[in-house]
Design a protein around this motif. Structure first.
Motif, PDB file in Angstrom:
ATOM      1  N   PRO A 190       0.802  -1.225   0.000  1.00 56.93           N
ATOM      2  CA  PRO A 190       0.000   0.000   0.000  1.00 56.93           C
ATOM      3  C   PRO A 190       0.837   1.279   0.000  1.00 56.93           C
ATOM      4  O   PRO A 190       0.374   2.310  -0.466  1.00 56.93           O
ATOM      5  N   ASP A 191       2.061   1.232   0.506  1.00 54.41           N
ATOM      6  CA  ASP A 191       2.899   2.432   0.543  1.00 54.41           C
ATOM      7  C   ASP A 191       3.787   2.578  -0.682  1.00 54.41           C
ATOM      8  O   ASP A 191       4.658   3.444  -0.721  1.00 54.41           O
ATOM      9  N   TYR A 248      -2.070   3.868  -5.024  1.00 52.47           N
ATOM     10  CA  TYR A 248      -1.257   4.289  -3.884  1.00 52.47           C
ATOM     11  C   TYR A 248      -2.144   4.428  -2.663  1.00 52.47           C
ATOM     12  O   TYR A 248      -3.145   5.156  -2.695  1.00 52.47           O
ATOM     13  N   GLN A 249      -1.825   3.719  -1.622  1.00 57.73           N
ATOM     14  CA  GLN A 249      -2.528   3.741  -0.342  1.00 57.73           C
ATOM     15  C   GLN A 249      -4.038   3.562  -0.499  1.00 57.73           C
ATOM     16  O   GLN A 249      -4.838   4.289   0.101  1.00 57.73           O
TER      17      GLN A 249
END
Length: 123
Positions: free
Chosen positions: A89-90, A114-115
């Motif tokens: 996720p990061d 992203y995230q």
């Protein structure tokens, strides 16, 4: 009276020297502020084109795509860090997919994840 003039004159000279020092130092102080460490953003690129004929006809120019990504992140005051194998996720994941148009030109679609957020870029 003469001592008052001497004191006033020495204060005037000291003020001019200090003001000159402040003017001389101001650009250098601004450089120190802009040299602050920037946040790093880890990113990766994945070619998700499934059709082998499209894969062969439309090679992904990864260095050009990396340059575009890094330029875009630099405008957001971020240091881009590329990893060919990063995931999670990061990690700003760029999924590139090619399709052949009717005139045999390559149409690229790039999805950025992203995230937990996702958006699509046309290339």
């Amino acid at each position: 009276m003469q001592s008052d003039l001497m004191r006033a004159g020495s204060l005037l000279v000291a003020t001019v020297i200090l003001a000159g020092g402040a003017v001389w130092a101001s650009p250098r102080l601004g450089d120190a502020v802009t040299d602050a460490p920037r946040e790093q953003r880890l990113y990766s690129i994945l070619n998700i084109t499934e059709d082998p004929s499209v894969w062969a006809a439309c090679p992904l120019d990864q260095s050009a795509l990396r340059s575009q990504i890094e330029a875009r992140l630099a405008t957001d005051n971020l240091d881009a860090v590329f990893s060919p194998i990063a995931d999670g996720p990061d990690v700003m994941m760029h999924e590139a997919e090619a399709r052949l148009a009717d005139d045999r030109d390559c149409d690229w679609t790039i999805r950025v994840n992203y995230q937990g957020n996702s958006h699509t870029l046309a290339r």
